[in-house]
Design a protein around this motif. Sequence first.
Motif, PDB file in Angstrom:
ATOM      1  N   TYR A  77       0.840  -1.205   0.000  1.00 13.97           N
ATOM      2  CA  TYR A  77       0.000   0.000   0.000  1.00 13.97           C
ATOM      3  C   TYR A  77       0.873   1.254   0.000  1.00 13.97           C
ATOM      4  N   GLY A  78       2.034   1.157   0.688  1.00 14.27           N
ATOM      5  CA  GLY A  78       2.946   2.302   0.747  1.00 14.27           C
ATOM      6  C   GLY A  78       3.454   2.650  -0.639  1.00 14.27           C
ATOM      7  N   GLN A  79       3.872   1.634  -1.407  1.00 18.36           N
ATOM      8  CA  GLN A  79       4.383   1.899  -2.761  1.00 18.36           C
ATOM      9  C   GLN A  79       3.294   2.466  -3.668  1.00 18.36           C
ATOM     10  N   ALA A  80       2.112   1.867  -3.579  1.00 17.22           N
ATOM     11  CA  ALA A  80       1.019   2.325  -4.443  1.00 17.22           C
ATOM     12  C   ALA A  80       0.621   3.757  -4.104  1.00 17.22           C
ATOM     13  N   ALA A  81       0.466   4.037  -2.808  1.00 23.87           N
ATOM     14  CA  ALA A  81       0.041   5.383  -2.398  1.00 23.87           C
ATOM     15  C   ALA A  81       1.108   6.411  -2.744  1.00 23.87           C
ATOM     16  N   LEU A  82       2.359   6.046  -2.536  1.00 26.00           N
ATOM     17  CA  LEU A  82       3.452   6.985  -2.809  1.00 26.00           C
ATOM     18  C   LEU A  82       3.501   7.356  -4.294  1.00 26.00           C
ATOM     19  N   ALA A  83       3.270   6.343  -5.139  1.00 22.40           N
ATOM     20  CA  ALA A  83       3.293   6.617  -6.590  1.00 22.40           C
ATOM     21  C   ALA A  83       2.202   7.620  -6.958  1.00 22.40           C
ATOM     22  N   VAL A  84       1.021   7.471  -6.352  1.00 19.23           N
ATOM     23  CA  VAL A  84      -0.079   8.405  -6.645  1.00 19.23           C
ATOM     24  C   VAL A  84       0.267   9.797  -6.097  1.00 19.23           C
ATOM     25  N   ILE A  85       0.824   9.823  -4.891  1.00 22.61           N
ATOM     26  CA  ILE A  85       1.168  11.126  -4.280  1.00 22.61           C
ATOM     27  C   ILE A  85       2.205  11.845  -5.143  1.00 22.61           C
ATOM     28  N   LYS A 107       4.254   6.486   7.866  1.00 20.11           N
ATOM     29  CA  LYS A 107       5.341   6.033   6.972  1.00 20.11           C
ATOM     30  C   LYS A 107       5.400   6.916   5.729  1.00 20.11           C
ATOM     31  N   LEU A 108       4.227   7.202   5.176  1.00 23.76           N
ATOM     32  CA  LEU A 108       4.192   8.049   3.972  1.00 23.76           C
ATOM     33  C   LEU A 108       4.682   9.454   4.308  1.00 23.76           C
ATOM     34  N   ALA A 109       4.216   9.990   5.452  1.00 25.83           N
ATOM     35  CA  ALA A 109       4.608  11.352   5.841  1.00 25.83           C
ATOM     36  C   ALA A 109       6.115  11.426   6.033  1.00 25.83           C
ATOM     37  N   ALA A 110       6.687  10.385   6.664  1.00 24.56           N
ATOM     38  CA  ALA A 110       8.137  10.386   6.880  1.00 24.56           C
ATOM     39  C   ALA A 110       8.873  10.309   5.539  1.00 24.56           C
ATOM     40  N   LYS A 111       8.342   9.495   4.625  1.00 22.93           N
ATOM     41  CA  LYS A 111       9.002   9.327   3.311  1.00 22.93           C
ATOM     42  C   LYS A 111       9.069  10.637   2.539  1.00 22.93           C
ATOM     43  N   ILE A 112       7.961  11.403   2.599  1.00 21.79           N
ATOM     44  CA  ILE A 112       7.997  12.644   1.804  1.00 21.79           C
ATOM     45  C   ILE A 112       8.336  13.867   2.674  1.00 21.79           C
ATOM     46  N   GLY A 113       8.688  13.587   3.930  1.00 17.73           N
ATOM     47  CA  GLY A 113       9.161  14.650   4.807  1.00 17.73           C
ATOM     48  C   GLY A 113       8.108  15.694   5.137  1.00 17.73           C
ATOM     49  N   SER A 114       6.875  15.218   5.450  1.00 17.39           N
ATOM     50  CA  SER A 114       5.846  16.214   5.795  1.00 17.39           C
ATOM     51  C   SER A 114       5.240  15.904   7.155  1.00 17.39           C
ATOM     52  N   GLU A 149       3.742  23.915   6.965  1.00 14.85           N
ATOM     53  CA  GLU A 149       4.653  23.743   5.820  1.00 14.85           C
ATOM     54  C   GLU A 149       4.444  22.377   5.187  1.00 14.85           C
ATOM     55  N   GLY A 150       4.645  22.296   3.915  1.00 16.59           N
ATOM     56  CA  GLY A 150       4.637  21.002   3.227  1.00 16.59           C
ATOM     57  C   GLY A 150       3.243  20.405   3.099  1.00 16.59           C
ATOM     58  N   VAL A 151       3.223  19.115   2.815  1.00 16.48           N
ATOM     59  CA  VAL A 151       1.957  18.405   2.614  1.00 16.48           C
ATOM     60  C   VAL A 151       1.362  18.067   3.984  1.00 16.48           C
ATOM     61  N   ALA A 152       0.074  18.322   4.161  1.00  8.96           N
ATOM     62  CA  ALA A 152      -0.570  18.045   5.452  1.00  8.96           C
ATOM     63  C   ALA A 152      -1.193  16.651   5.422  1.00  8.96           C
ATOM     64  N   PHE A 153      -0.663  15.767   6.243  1.00 12.95           N
ATOM     65  CA  PHE A 153      -1.284  14.450   6.389  1.00 12.95           C
ATOM     66  C   PHE A 153      -2.207  14.506   7.587  1.00 12.95           C
ATOM     67  N   VAL A 154      -3.367  13.912   7.465  1.00 10.17           N
ATOM     68  CA  VAL A 154      -4.271  13.878   8.626  1.00 10.17           C
ATOM     69  C   VAL A 154      -5.029  12.563   8.666  1.00 10.17           C
TER      70      VAL A 154
END
Length: 324
Positions: A77-85, A107-114, A149-154
């Motif tokens: 799911y991480g790979q799929a979601a990251l590709a879309v993001i 995990k996604l937030a850490a990967k894209i630094g947000s 700052e950056g992308v807001a994950f919630v």
Amino acid sequence: MMTKLLVIGESREGELRNVTFEAVAAAKKMNADAEVVGVILGAGSLEEQGKEIIRYGADRAITVQDEKLEDYTSEGYGQAALAVIEDESPDGIVMGHTSIGKDLTPKLAAKIGSGLVSDAVDISNEDGEVLFTRPIYSGKAFEKKAITEGVAFVTIRPNNIKPLERDEDRTGEVTAKDVDISDVRTIIKDVIRKASEGVDLSEANVIIAGGRGVKSEEGFQPLYELAEVLGGAVGASRGACDAEYCDYALQIGQTGKVVTPDLYIAVGISGAIQHLAGMSNSKVIVAINKDPEANIFNVADYGIVGDLFEVVPKLTEELKQLNV
Ligand code: FAD
């Protein structure tokens, strides 16, 4: 200004979970004018789920279909979601505060630094600043947070933000995206559902929870009957789980599930602080306990002092008569 928001959907047995529609409504609260894109990950045909998220308010949907996404894994799911993001470059990403949301979003937030705000129960947009309200100190206080700052994950707590009205006629583009999902080292051999069939505890509008006062596994039976009449789910205190009256999957509280149903009926539960941490934000709380001094009455909107083995069957009978 958030102009594009992604909502990562969650499904069970081919159907989107209600919390996904709540997440769409949450995105609209972040910015009513933003483009909201539903993201559906899974195996098999996902088009219908894409159309359904649009009916609940998304403007369009992206599906990533792969056999490796049949069951949830962080890697797949991480790979799929990251590709879309990466493709979409959204300003914010919303997901339910569920087991999957809690695992995937950090995990996604850490990967894209947000930044990530977890477990939001409300969202407001004050002069262009998006504020997320979340409980702290086990629900005893609330704080408001902003991501500046950056992308807001919630992640949003289920049952707190009302989904938008479903619009059968609402349409939008559903695009299938190919993602090379290669690095999945986790193999799911089997999924064993511990919770009982029927209404999902974390999304239930009505919960009947039993405590140590229920006294045995059989003692839970009247609670199941009441839950059936009210179309609700059965939960439990840790006291009841520790005593092996029911499975730990039913535990509500600090170390169990956090729930916010419209109606919570606590049966034979004393109201320990760790239990209250999981249910005190329920909209209406009814307590049934033979001890008038029980702490649960301090958070209850309605209290019945009496023997649960008399009160619960009577309540079920009355409700049956009323045909609720
Ligand atoms: P009790 O406290 O024993 O209460 C039973 C109640 O039933 C009493 O009030 C009694 O008056 C009533 N009763 C008995 N017979 C009848 C009858 N015939 N009719 C009506 N009423 C009757 N607890 C949780 O629930 N969830 C958690 O997530 C959780 N996490 C914890 C984490 C930690 C770190 C710790 C230390 C504890 C945690 N606990 C949790 C445990 C918590 O402290 C309590 O021990 C537990 O909630 C008590 O469960 P109970 O109310 O069912 O039992």
